[in-house]
Design an enzyme around this catalytic site. Sequence first.
Site, PDB file in Angstrom:
ATOM      1  N   ARG A  43     -12.212 -31.569 -20.458  1.00 51.96           N
ATOM      2  CA  ARG A  43     -11.354 -31.104 -19.670  1.00 51.96           C
ATOM      3  C   ARG A  43     -11.038 -29.721 -20.095  1.00 51.96           C
ATOM      4  O   ARG A  43     -10.461 -28.856 -19.075  1.00 51.96           O
ATOM      5  CB  ARG A  43     -10.136 -31.939 -19.288  1.00 51.96           C
ATOM      6  N   TYR A  97     -13.340 -20.290   4.879  1.00 48.75           N
ATOM      7  CA  TYR A  97     -14.012 -21.625   4.871  1.00 48.75           C
ATOM      8  C   TYR A  97     -12.520 -22.675   5.113  1.00 48.75           C
ATOM      9  O   TYR A  97     -11.401 -22.323   4.638  1.00 48.75           O
ATOM     10  CB  TYR A  97     -14.349 -21.860   3.343  1.00 48.75           C
ATOM     11  N   ASP A 169     -14.672 -15.227  -2.230  1.00 51.64           N
ATOM     12  CA  ASP A 169     -15.510 -16.446  -2.147  1.00 51.64           C
ATOM     13  C   ASP A 169     -17.202 -15.732  -2.114  1.00 51.64           C
ATOM     14  O   ASP A 169     -17.275 -15.289  -0.706  1.00 51.64           O
ATOM     15  CB  ASP A 169     -15.110 -17.296  -1.229  1.00 51.64           C
ATOM     16  N   LYS A 194     -23.538 -25.460  -3.512  1.00 49.89           N
ATOM     17  CA  LYS A 194     -24.391 -24.756  -2.606  1.00 49.89           C
ATOM     18  C   LYS A 194     -25.481 -24.088  -3.198  1.00 49.89           C
ATOM     19  O   LYS A 194     -26.272 -24.804  -4.100  1.00 49.89           O
ATOM     20  CB  LYS A 194     -23.474 -23.745  -1.637  1.00 49.89           C
TER      21      LYS A 194
HETATM   22  N1  PLP Z   1     -16.480 -21.909   0.008  1.00 54.72           N
HETATM   23  C1  PLP Z   1     -17.460 -22.116   0.797  1.00 54.72           C
HETATM   24  C2  PLP Z   1     -17.684 -20.954   1.420  1.00 54.72           C
HETATM   25  C3  PLP Z   1     -17.644 -23.267   1.217  1.00 54.72           C
HETATM   26  O1  PLP Z   1     -18.809 -23.529   2.222  1.00 54.72           O
HETATM   27  C4  PLP Z   1     -17.258 -24.748   0.584  1.00 54.72           C
HETATM   28  C5  PLP Z   1     -17.756 -25.955   1.113  1.00 54.72           C
HETATM   29  O2  PLP Z   1     -18.312 -26.139   1.924  1.00 54.72           O
HETATM   30  C6  PLP Z   1     -16.613 -24.533  -0.347  1.00 54.72           C
HETATM   31  C7  PLP Z   1     -16.091 -23.226  -0.645  1.00 54.72           C
HETATM   32  C8  PLP Z   1     -15.741 -25.611  -1.186  1.00 54.72           C
HETATM   33  O3  PLP Z   1     -16.688 -25.841  -2.072  1.00 54.72           O
HETATM   34  P1  PLP Z   1     -16.690 -27.659  -2.769  1.00 54.72           P
HETATM   35  O4  PLP Z   1     -17.088 -28.575  -1.625  1.00 54.72           O
HETATM   36  O5  PLP Z   1     -17.700 -27.451  -3.684  1.00 54.72           O
HETATM   37  O6  PLP Z   1     -15.532 -27.758  -3.343  1.00 54.72           O
END
Ligand code: PLP
Length: 378
Positions: A43, A97, A169, A194
């Site tokens: 952790r 998102y 992001d 991703k």
């Molecule tokens: N940022 C983007 C652009 C996403 O598409 C996603 C998930 O689909 C996330 C963050 C969140 O990621 P996680 O599902 O790994 O928590």
Amino acid sequence: MSHAIDTQLIHAGEESRIDGAIRMPIFQTAMFEHDDAPLRYIRYNNTPNQRVLNRKLAILEGAEDALVTGSGMAAITSAILSTVKPGDHFLAQKSLYGGTQKFILNLLADLNVTVSFFDADAPETWNAVLKRNTRAVYVESITNPLVQVCDLEQIIEFSQSNNLISLIDNTFASPYNYQAANAGFDYSLHSATKYLNGHSDVVAGVVIGKEELVQKAAKNLAQLGGALDPNSCFLLHRGLQTLALRMRQHNATAQSLSEFLYSHPKVLCTNYPGLSSHPQHERATRLFHGFGGMLSFELKGGIEAANNMITNLQIPVFAPSLGGVESLITRPVISSHSGLTPDELEASGIRDHLLRVSVGIEDAQDLIADFEKALQKV
Ligand code: PLP
């Protein structure tokens, strides 16, 4: 001498070979024996499987430090929480998102942080949304699902001149297409679920940036409990090494598919930054190494045609998420943005029948033929 990203992906950060092993073994242990170092515990994000990834990921974006996390949302929330405290004001790009948007609207609001959603492509409006207590600005390098590329250079400049912490992001671009930390963002955040992992078998995230800022997020993460486990570290480490190969293919195939869709008579609009019709194509060309594997489109036949399209496609799987080797198709209103109210969706410009494709690394001609066949039936 700094190496190209293809070389960094394989060798960067790989400082110690454990007993000569070429691959970092999985340290399937929650804690380590006391020694002179700080306590080592999963952790706390200081185990060998985490540290090798932290070193490699920092180098990929030309940054001082990085932190792997148990999900993209763990990266996003631990970083955001290190920028604001109760009474502060937060600027967030419109159309983020869905999970991020929900966190900002719900939990951040509960912490008495006020938020303004702003047009990140209109710098002339930013001074009007800036407040005395504004602390941070949050954007996405390529937005989900409309694949817009806001004025990233001006965001960096605006943040620096107003003493704000800038967060981005960078999931959709990946470090292969855009090194956000190197470009000047304070925090570059990724859902490593991703492209970074790329094989749709891990949920993970990354915080990248200056050491002091990453360590702030690491402290939050240690308290919130969102560490990445050793097995997932191993899988992410393995997947990451082919990022450049995969991204080149994602970039090329998405370009071909978007050009096909754009010229098809049954398609109302196609969103892809690599198309010259995209409103921010010139900026994306200037800032990015490639345009990524994400595109979205609307059919003239509306929702019925959209649903038929999904049913008739043979290669893309009807599934949420993105960034893996296989192509996926979804309707954002029932997946990534399902938590938003109709008003919020409208404000974000996400229509009911919008289809989003995560273009995989299959043969481009096979994919185009599959889309052509499916379009004949809608
Ligand atoms: N940022 C983007 C652009 C996403 O598409 C996603 C998930 O689909 C996330 C963050 C969140 O990621 P996680 O599902 O790994 O928590």
